[in-house]
Motif scaffolding. Sequence first.
Motif, PDB file in Angstrom:
ATOM      1  N   LEU A 153       1.040  -1.098  -0.143  1.00 52.65           N
ATOM      2  CA  LEU A 153       0.069  -0.097   0.068  1.00 52.65           C
ATOM      3  C   LEU A 153       0.911   1.290  -0.199  1.00 52.65           C
ATOM      4  O   LEU A 153       0.543   2.299  -0.659  1.00 52.65           O
ATOM      5  CB  LEU A 153      -0.959  -0.091   1.404  1.00 52.65           C
ATOM      6  CG  LEU A 153      -1.992  -1.185   1.087  1.00 52.65           C
ATOM      7  CD1 LEU A 153      -2.669  -1.220   2.561  1.00 52.65           C
ATOM      8  CD2 LEU A 153      -3.015  -0.768  -0.097  1.00 52.65           C
ATOM      9  N   ASP A 156       2.176   2.254  -3.314  1.00 56.70           N
ATOM     10  CA  ASP A 156       0.802   2.592  -4.149  1.00 56.70           C
ATOM     11  C   ASP A 156       0.653   3.730  -3.630  1.00 56.70           C
ATOM     12  O   ASP A 156      -0.527   4.430  -4.187  1.00 56.70           O
ATOM     13  CB  ASP A 156      -0.251   1.439  -3.951  1.00 56.70           C
ATOM     14  CG  ASP A 156      -1.125   1.584  -5.056  1.00 56.70           C
ATOM     15  OD1 ASP A 156      -0.758   1.936  -6.294  1.00 56.70           O
ATOM     16  OD2 ASP A 156      -2.595   1.726  -4.696  1.00 56.70           O
ATOM     17  N   LYS A 157       1.306   4.404  -2.834  1.00 57.46           N
ATOM     18  CA  LYS A 157       1.227   5.785  -2.580  1.00 57.46           C
ATOM     19  C   LYS A 157      -0.016   5.925  -1.556  1.00 57.46           C
ATOM     20  O   LYS A 157      -0.763   7.042  -1.581  1.00 57.46           O
ATOM     21  CB  LYS A 157       1.402   7.045  -3.430  1.00 57.46           C
ATOM     22  CG  LYS A 157       2.490   6.887  -4.264  1.00 57.46           C
ATOM     23  CD  LYS A 157       2.744   7.681  -5.586  1.00 57.46           C
ATOM     24  CE  LYS A 157       4.076   7.508  -6.278  1.00 57.46           C
ATOM     25  NZ  LYS A 157       4.111   8.604  -7.622  1.00 57.46           N
ATOM     26  N   THR A 158      -0.585   5.046  -1.023  1.00 60.23           N
ATOM     27  CA  THR A 158      -1.644   5.087  -0.046  1.00 60.23           C
ATOM     28  C   THR A 158      -1.531   5.926   1.217  1.00 60.23           C
ATOM     29  O   THR A 158      -0.625   5.477   1.811  1.00 60.23           O
ATOM     30  CB  THR A 158      -2.294   3.736   0.143  1.00 60.23           C
ATOM     31  OG1 THR A 158      -2.451   3.219  -1.059  1.00 60.23           O
ATOM     32  CG2 THR A 158      -3.665   4.034   0.952  1.00 60.23           C
ATOM     33  N   PRO A 159      -2.221   6.937   1.746  1.00 62.50           N
ATOM     34  CA  PRO A 159      -1.976   7.749   2.938  1.00 62.50           C
ATOM     35  C   PRO A 159      -2.139   6.653   4.119  1.00 62.50           C
ATOM     36  O   PRO A 159      -2.925   5.781   4.043  1.00 62.50           O
ATOM     37  CB  PRO A 159      -2.997   8.726   2.852  1.00 62.50           C
ATOM     38  CG  PRO A 159      -3.270   9.052   1.667  1.00 62.50           C
ATOM     39  CD  PRO A 159      -3.068   7.439   0.902  1.00 62.50           C
ATOM     40  N   SER A 160      -1.248   6.904   5.054  1.00 61.48           N
ATOM     41  CA  SER A 160      -1.251   5.955   6.211  1.00 61.48           C
ATOM     42  C   SER A 160      -2.822   5.741   6.926  1.00 61.48           C
ATOM     43  O   SER A 160      -3.336   4.648   7.254  1.00 61.48           O
ATOM     44  CB  SER A 160      -0.789   6.443   7.527  1.00 61.48           C
ATOM     45  OG  SER A 160       1.012   6.283   7.165  1.00 61.48           O
ATOM     46  N   GLN A 162      -5.697   5.794   5.044  1.00 59.80           N
ATOM     47  CA  GLN A 162      -6.363   4.889   4.330  1.00 59.80           C
ATOM     48  C   GLN A 162      -5.854   3.487   4.477  1.00 59.80           C
ATOM     49  O   GLN A 162      -6.570   2.427   4.370  1.00 59.80           O
ATOM     50  CB  GLN A 162      -6.172   5.509   3.031  1.00 59.80           C
ATOM     51  CG  GLN A 162      -6.974   6.599   2.382  1.00 59.80           C
ATOM     52  CD  GLN A 162      -6.816   7.000   1.096  1.00 59.80           C
ATOM     53  OE1 GLN A 162      -6.783   6.019   0.213  1.00 59.80           O
ATOM     54  NE2 GLN A 162      -7.087   8.240   0.889  1.00 59.80           N
ATOM     55  N   ILE A 163      -4.660   3.229   4.680  1.00 56.27           N
ATOM     56  CA  ILE A 163      -4.174   2.087   5.052  1.00 56.27           C
ATOM     57  C   ILE A 163      -4.622   1.460   6.061  1.00 56.27           C
ATOM     58  O   ILE A 163      -4.995   0.200   6.290  1.00 56.27           O
ATOM     59  CB  ILE A 163      -2.412   1.871   5.136  1.00 56.27           C
ATOM     60  CG1 ILE A 163      -1.714   2.396   3.941  1.00 56.27           C
ATOM     61  CG2 ILE A 163      -2.111   0.795   5.810  1.00 56.27           C
ATOM     62  CD1 ILE A 163      -0.320   2.691   3.980  1.00 56.27           C
ATOM     63  N   LYS A 166      -8.178   0.200   5.175  1.00 57.10           N
ATOM     64  CA  LYS A 166      -8.306  -0.861   4.590  1.00 57.10           C
ATOM     65  C   LYS A 166      -7.852  -2.206   5.062  1.00 57.10           C
ATOM     66  O   LYS A 166      -8.460  -3.276   4.687  1.00 57.10           O
ATOM     67  CB  LYS A 166      -7.181  -0.663   3.183  1.00 57.10           C
ATOM     68  CG  LYS A 166      -7.767   0.091   2.396  1.00 57.10           C
ATOM     69  CD  LYS A 166      -6.580   0.287   0.880  1.00 57.10           C
ATOM     70  CE  LYS A 166      -7.336   1.097   0.015  1.00 57.10           C
ATOM     71  NZ  LYS A 166      -6.733   1.176  -1.469  1.00 57.10           N
ATOM     72  N   ARG A 178       4.694   0.173   9.334  1.00 53.64           N
ATOM     73  CA  ARG A 178       5.681   1.024   8.237  1.00 53.64           C
ATOM     74  C   ARG A 178       6.995   1.248   8.797  1.00 53.64           C
ATOM     75  O   ARG A 178       7.898   0.938   8.004  1.00 53.64           O
ATOM     76  CB  ARG A 178       4.749   2.112   8.135  1.00 53.64           C
ATOM     77  CG  ARG A 178       5.531   3.291   7.019  1.00 53.64           C
ATOM     78  CD  ARG A 178       4.500   4.234   6.710  1.00 53.64           C
ATOM     79  NE  ARG A 178       4.873   5.347   5.968  1.00 53.64           N
ATOM     80  CZ  ARG A 178       4.340   6.411   5.399  1.00 53.64           C
ATOM     81  NH1 ARG A 178       3.030   6.122   5.383  1.00 53.64           N
ATOM     82  NH2 ARG A 178       5.070   7.047   4.679  1.00 53.64           N
TER      83      ARG A 178
END
Length: 203
Positions: A153, A156-160, A162-163, A166, A178
Amino acid sequence: MNFEPTVFVIDDDPAVRNAMRFLLESVQMNVQTFASAEQFLQTYTVHMIGCAVVDVRMPGMSGLQLQQRLIQQAFSLPMIFITGHGDVPLAVRAMQNGAAHFLEKPLDDQLLLDAINAALAQDKINQQKRLQLMTIQARLANLTEREHQVFTLVIDKTPSKQIAEKLGISLKTVEYHRARMMEKMHADSILDLLEMTRDARLI
């Protein structure tokens, strides 16, 4: 097993093999000669380094077929093709498939040596890239399942935040995994991680 840079000469003509061995050994190059592509494949492994000087037309497996076989097996050994036929379409195919050089018989000694030196330099770069890839793969294999999820994630440049949503975990837990993932991947920043994975063709 030989890990020294070696020139692998593959030609069904014993006179060509002997002449090439004499020339290359006269300039202190390591040489191994083979009468056929099949004989070469029985010996060659991805751990060997150097380059191959290959006759295009040989009984059994041709030089181009050998090239295709190595491509399929993800071997990146630079190949210099030689021919006595001056076959331009074959030369074009060989170069399109990544051949280092294509030389016509009778061979000019200096042109051959120049081509081999260039191919050996290219293989050194290939080996460095392969070592880098193996290192990154080993680091990835050391990640836990959750760290690997976070890794996927993150690249894929997903902000924390949003991680966390998900994966159904807290933001604090995301930051913990992380940080652990970045440490195991030896990445100082997200940009560093992206460059590393791009080099390894993971993205």
